[in-house]
Each structure stands twice: as C-alpha cells, then as structure tokens.
Design an enzyme around this catalytic site. Structure first.
Site, PDB file in Angstrom:
ATOM      1  N   ASP A 141       0.836  -1.218   0.000  1.00  0.00           N
ATOM      2  CA  ASP A 141       0.000   0.000   0.000  1.00  0.00           C
ATOM      3  C   ASP A 141       0.867   1.264   0.000  1.00  0.00           C
ATOM      4  O   ASP A 141       0.383   2.351  -0.314  1.00  0.00           O
ATOM      5  CB  ASP A 141      -0.953   0.008   1.207  1.00  0.00           C
ATOM      6  N   GLU A 142       2.149   1.110   0.335  1.00  0.00           N
ATOM      7  CA  GLU A 142       3.017   2.284   0.451  1.00  0.00           C
ATOM      8  C   GLU A 142       3.345   2.925  -0.895  1.00  0.00           C
ATOM      9  O   GLU A 142       3.845   4.044  -0.938  1.00  0.00           O
ATOM     10  CB  GLU A 142       4.306   1.914   1.187  1.00  0.00           C
TER      11      GLU A 142
ATOM     12  N   TYR B 245      12.218   2.617  -0.003  1.00  0.00           N
ATOM     13  CA  TYR B 245      11.561   1.300  -0.040  1.00  0.00           C
ATOM     14  C   TYR B 245      10.343   1.322  -0.954  1.00  0.00           C
ATOM     15  O   TYR B 245      10.220   0.513  -1.879  1.00  0.00           O
ATOM     16  CB  TYR B 245      11.143   0.863   1.379  1.00  0.00           C
TER      17      TYR B 245
HETATM   18  P1  NAD Z   1      10.699 -10.061   5.186  1.00  0.00           P
HETATM   19  O1  NAD Z   1      11.757  -9.010   5.237  1.00  0.00           O
HETATM   20  O2  NAD Z   1      10.230 -10.657   6.459  1.00  0.00           O
HETATM   21  O3  NAD Z   1      11.208 -11.273   4.268  1.00  0.00           O
HETATM   22  C1  NAD Z   1      11.894 -11.070   3.065  1.00  0.00           C
HETATM   23  C2  NAD Z   1      12.522 -12.387   2.652  1.00  0.00           C
HETATM   24  O4  NAD Z   1      13.148 -12.198   1.374  1.00  0.00           O
HETATM   25  C3  NAD Z   1      13.625 -12.867   3.610  1.00  0.00           C
HETATM   26  O5  NAD Z   1      13.468 -14.244   3.872  1.00  0.00           O
HETATM   27  C4  NAD Z   1      14.907 -12.597   2.855  1.00  0.00           C
HETATM   28  O6  NAD Z   1      15.962 -13.502   3.182  1.00  0.00           O
HETATM   29  C5  NAD Z   1      14.447 -12.784   1.417  1.00  0.00           C
HETATM   30  N1  NAD Z   1      15.280 -12.083   0.435  1.00  0.00           N
HETATM   31  C6  NAD Z   1      15.738 -10.801   0.492  1.00  0.00           C
HETATM   32  N2  NAD Z   1      16.483 -10.522  -0.600  1.00  0.00           N
HETATM   33  C7  NAD Z   1      16.469 -11.646  -1.370  1.00  0.00           C
HETATM   34  C8  NAD Z   1      17.033 -11.980  -2.636  1.00  0.00           C
HETATM   35  N3  NAD Z   1      17.783 -11.115  -3.328  1.00  0.00           N
HETATM   36  N4  NAD Z   1      16.811 -13.219  -3.141  1.00  0.00           N
HETATM   37  C9  NAD Z   1      16.064 -14.126  -2.441  1.00  0.00           C
HETATM   38  N5  NAD Z   1      15.529 -13.862  -1.236  1.00  0.00           N
HETATM   39  C10 NAD Z   1      15.720 -12.638  -0.709  1.00  0.00           C
HETATM   40  O7  NAD Z   1       9.496  -9.420   4.358  1.00  0.00           O
HETATM   41  P2  NAD Z   1       7.923  -9.616   4.569  1.00  0.00           P
HETATM   42  O8  NAD Z   1       7.464  -8.651   5.589  1.00  0.00           O
HETATM   43  O9  NAD Z   1       7.609 -11.052   4.700  1.00  0.00           O
HETATM   44  O10 NAD Z   1       7.388  -9.086   3.149  1.00  0.00           O
HETATM   45  C11 NAD Z   1       7.236  -9.980   2.051  1.00  0.00           C
HETATM   46  C12 NAD Z   1       6.780  -9.186   0.847  1.00  0.00           C
HETATM   47  O11 NAD Z   1       5.567  -8.519   1.149  1.00  0.00           O
HETATM   48  C13 NAD Z   1       7.763  -8.097   0.430  1.00  0.00           C
HETATM   49  O12 NAD Z   1       7.780  -8.041  -0.979  1.00  0.00           O
HETATM   50  C14 NAD Z   1       7.178  -6.828   1.014  1.00  0.00           C
HETATM   51  O13 NAD Z   1       7.555  -5.693   0.265  1.00  0.00           O
HETATM   52  C15 NAD Z   1       5.690  -7.122   0.895  1.00  0.00           C
HETATM   53  N6  NAD Z   1       4.820  -6.429   1.865  1.00  0.00           N
HETATM   54  C16 NAD Z   1       4.977  -6.654   3.212  1.00  0.00           C
HETATM   55  C17 NAD Z   1       4.114  -6.045   4.108  1.00  0.00           C
HETATM   56  C18 NAD Z   1       4.198  -6.314   5.596  1.00  0.00           C
HETATM   57  O14 NAD Z   1       3.379  -5.810   6.368  1.00  0.00           O
HETATM   58  N7  NAD Z   1       5.152  -7.108   6.081  1.00  0.00           N
HETATM   59  C19 NAD Z   1       3.093  -5.193   3.658  1.00  0.00           C
HETATM   60  C20 NAD Z   1       2.974  -4.980   2.273  1.00  0.00           C
HETATM   61  C21 NAD Z   1       3.833  -5.622   1.390  1.00  0.00           C
END
Ligand code: NAD
Length: 320
Positions: free
Chosen positions: A129-130, A153
């Site tokens: 949503d950001e 980000y």
């Molecule tokens: P997180 O940071 O907990 O997990 C990210 C994972 O990606 C980690 O396991 C990391 O090791 C892996 N990773 C990072 N770089 C990598 C690479 N180059 N190759 C392979 N693996 C890699 O993130 P999250 O909170 O689980 O978010 C997951 C997705 O959801 C992201 O795309 C994030 O932008 C999106 N998102 C998250 C939220 C939230 O509230 N957490 C909200 C909206 C969108």
C-alpha cells in the site's frame, strides 16, 4: 486456470512468505513448493520448521538476482507458477542506504520477470500500500490511484510494479499484482513495529514511537494476507492489481497502548522520538475489487487476532 502443481516461492523464509508456505501446503493441488531465499538478515531458517518436514517442500538457497540459478530452479522443479515475495522490506534501512533496495526490489524483480517470460510462467508480485504515498483522511485509494511513493523502499516497490505492468503490455506476460496493507503475525522480524514494541516492553525499556505516533496503518492478520495472495494467483485477471487489506485502522500509538495493556506494563514507557523523514501519515486501501472478484475477504477480527499474536510474539521475545 493457473496451476498450483509446482510453485516457486521467493522470500519463503521471511515473515509473510513463511505463512504463505504453510497455506500453500494445506492445498491438495499443491504437489511441490520450492522456496528460493537468499537468507539475508531478514530470512530465518527457523521460519521453515514444520513445513520442512513435508516431502513436497524444497529449499534453494540463493538470490532472485541470480538469473541462471532461477532458470535452473524453474527447469529442475518443472515450476508451474511463481509467488514473488523476496524483498528488502524495512523502510528505515532504505532511508539509511537504498542500494540493496534498488538491487533486490528493482533489479531482482526485473530479472525474475525475465525468467518467468522465458519459461512462460504466471507470476504473482507481492506489493505494498506504500506505493501510493500517504492517504488523505476519509479516503481510500483504489487501484487506479497514481503512484507517489515517499521512501526509497516504497519507490523500489513501485518501480517493480511498473516493470511488471510493462511486461504485461509489452510481452503479454501473465502477471498479477497484490498490494497489501500492514500484516501482523507470528515469525515477524524483531525490527518491525509490533515485535519491536513487545521486545522493548518486556525489558521495561522505552517504547520509541516516531513523532506523535498518530500515523495510521491498516492492520491485517498475516493468515488473511497469505490467503489473499493465493486468491489473487488463483482468480486474478492477467495484468490486474488487487488490494488486500482488512479495513482495520489503528495509530501506532494505539498499537503501543494495546500492547502495554496486554503485557501489564505502564503507558509511561511510551516515548516519542524525532519523526522519520518522509513518514506517511496514513495508508488506506479500497478493497472492493478484491471482495467482489476474488471470493476473498480478511476474516480474522483484529481484537482476537492481535491478542493471540501479541501473546505468541511475547513468549518468543521474552528475556531468557
Ligand atoms: P521479510 O523481510 O520478512 O522477508 C523477506 C525475505 O526475502 C527474507 O526471507 C529474505 O531472506 C528474502 N530475500 C531478500 N532478498 C532476497 C534476494 N535477493 N533473493 C532471495 N531472497 C531474498 O518481508 P515480509 O514482511 O515477509 O514481506 C514480504 C513481501 O511482502 C515483500 O515483498 C514486502 O515488500 C511485501 N509487503 C509486506 C508487508 C508487511 O506488512 N510485512 C506489507 C505490504 C507488502
């Protein structure tokens, strides 16, 4: 109809990815889930405990930026569809140094889109949503809202979305985008708001909130988010964007107060620190399209969901 037979899940060792992994393995039509994860500081092998005992689970350690590895993985496991969650995900870190965000979130996503194209595979992009920037009061953004990201980000996530949409137009690729609100749940990294506040409260340390703490986020249980991602992959139309949110708004200050009450700690622990530059005041998504077309809706009520998650996180983060 997109096939769930053999799924590549990037970022499966992270917070949302490890929940999505569990939800995918609950489906009988899933014959294989291959987690591709680079195990950055945010990836945790412990997040795979449980699913790693399932014979349908496979782990490939490596980066989405490594196109040769991704291509080999797609071929070796006869992948039928990709859920792309791997990302650098912490806004504060992107403000200090955006380079990893550009490398992974833009470069890595671009490379993955190319691999999906050469193998003719459907791809789900997990976005945020950001990407729209701050939402005005009494308003909710629809999917056609112009992108106005405020942080490195969110700019990197918006860029990834635009690359995906361009691939749909230029190469007719089968890509769907899910834009999600803030998730809360188990296995979230300690640097994120809720685990961070719990960690501080349990140690009787000040709970540091940026600025007034009046920033509003829409909080969705991570189980609802994971099921939403599956619904987007299963029923989303090629090239469409879908909002996943719970319409459950709370200020960061409200979250801190709830946690302190649950943990029987005094509100005097709350402290206000200098606000983050470019800090968006509110995120709110209009989820009508998802409700009408995906047969999905966030079902876990915030009050019960939040309490259970807070207790689970507290037992993990308790000082030993
Ligand atoms: P997180 O940071 O907990 O997990 C990210 C994972 O990606 C980690 O396991 C990391 O090791 C892996 N990773 C990072 N770089 C990598 C690479 N180059 N190759 C392979 N693996 C890699 O993130 P999250 O909170 O689980 O978010 C997951 C997705 O959801 C992201 O795309 C994030 O932008 C999106 N998102 C998250 C939220 C939230 O509230 N957490 C909200 C909206 C969108």
């Amino acid at each position: 109809m997109r096939s769930f037979k053999s799924i590549l899940l990037t970022g499966g060792a992270g917070f949302i990815g490890s929940t999505l992994l569990r939800k995918l393995l609950e489906r009988p039509d899933v014959h294989r889930v291959v987690v591709l994860d680079a195990f950055t500081y945010a990836g945790d092998r412990g997040n795979l405990t449980g699913p790693d005992q399932d014979p349908r689970f496979h782990l490939v350690e490596g980066s989405i930026n490594d196109a040769a590895l991704v291509q080999k993985t797609l071929d070796d496991y006869q992948v039928s569809g990709i859920f792309h969650l791997a990302a650098e995900s912490h806004v504060d870190r992107s403000i200090i140094d955006p380079s990893n965000f550009v490398h992974t979130n833009i470069g890595g996503t671009s490379s993955l889109i190319e691999c999906a194209r050469s193998s003719e595979l459907p791809l789900l992009i997990c976005s945020s949503d950001e990407v729209y920037g701050s939402t005005p009061v009494h308003y909710k953004f629809t999917e056609s809202q112009p992108l106005r990201p405020s942080s490195p980000y969110s700019a990197s996530k918006a860029s990834a979305d635009l690359l995906a949409l361009a691939a749909v137009t230029t190469h007719l690729q089968d890509i769907v985008i899910a834009r999600c609100t803030n998730s809360y749940g188990p296995r979230q990294h300690r640097e994120k708001l809720i685990p961070k506040l719990i960690h501080q409260a349990l140690r009787n340390q000040p709970l540091s909130l940026y600025g007034s703490g009046q920033q509003i986020r829409d909080w969705m249980h991570v189980d609802d988010c994971a099921l939403g991602l599956i619904a987007v992959f299963e029923r989303g139309t090629q090239g469409n964007i879908y909002h996943l949110g719970a319409s459950c708004e709370s200020t960061n200050l409200g979250i801190a107060r709830r946690l302190l009450k649950l943990l029987h700690k005094p509100e005097s622990l709350i402290t206000h620190v200098k606000d983050r530059p470019g800090h968006d005041m509110r995120y709110a998504l209009n989820v009508s399209r998802s409700l009408q077309t995906l047969q999905w809706k966030a079902r876990i009520p915030f009050r019960t969901g939040f309490e259970a998650v807070a207790r689970e996180l507290a037992s993990r983060l308790r000082p030993s």
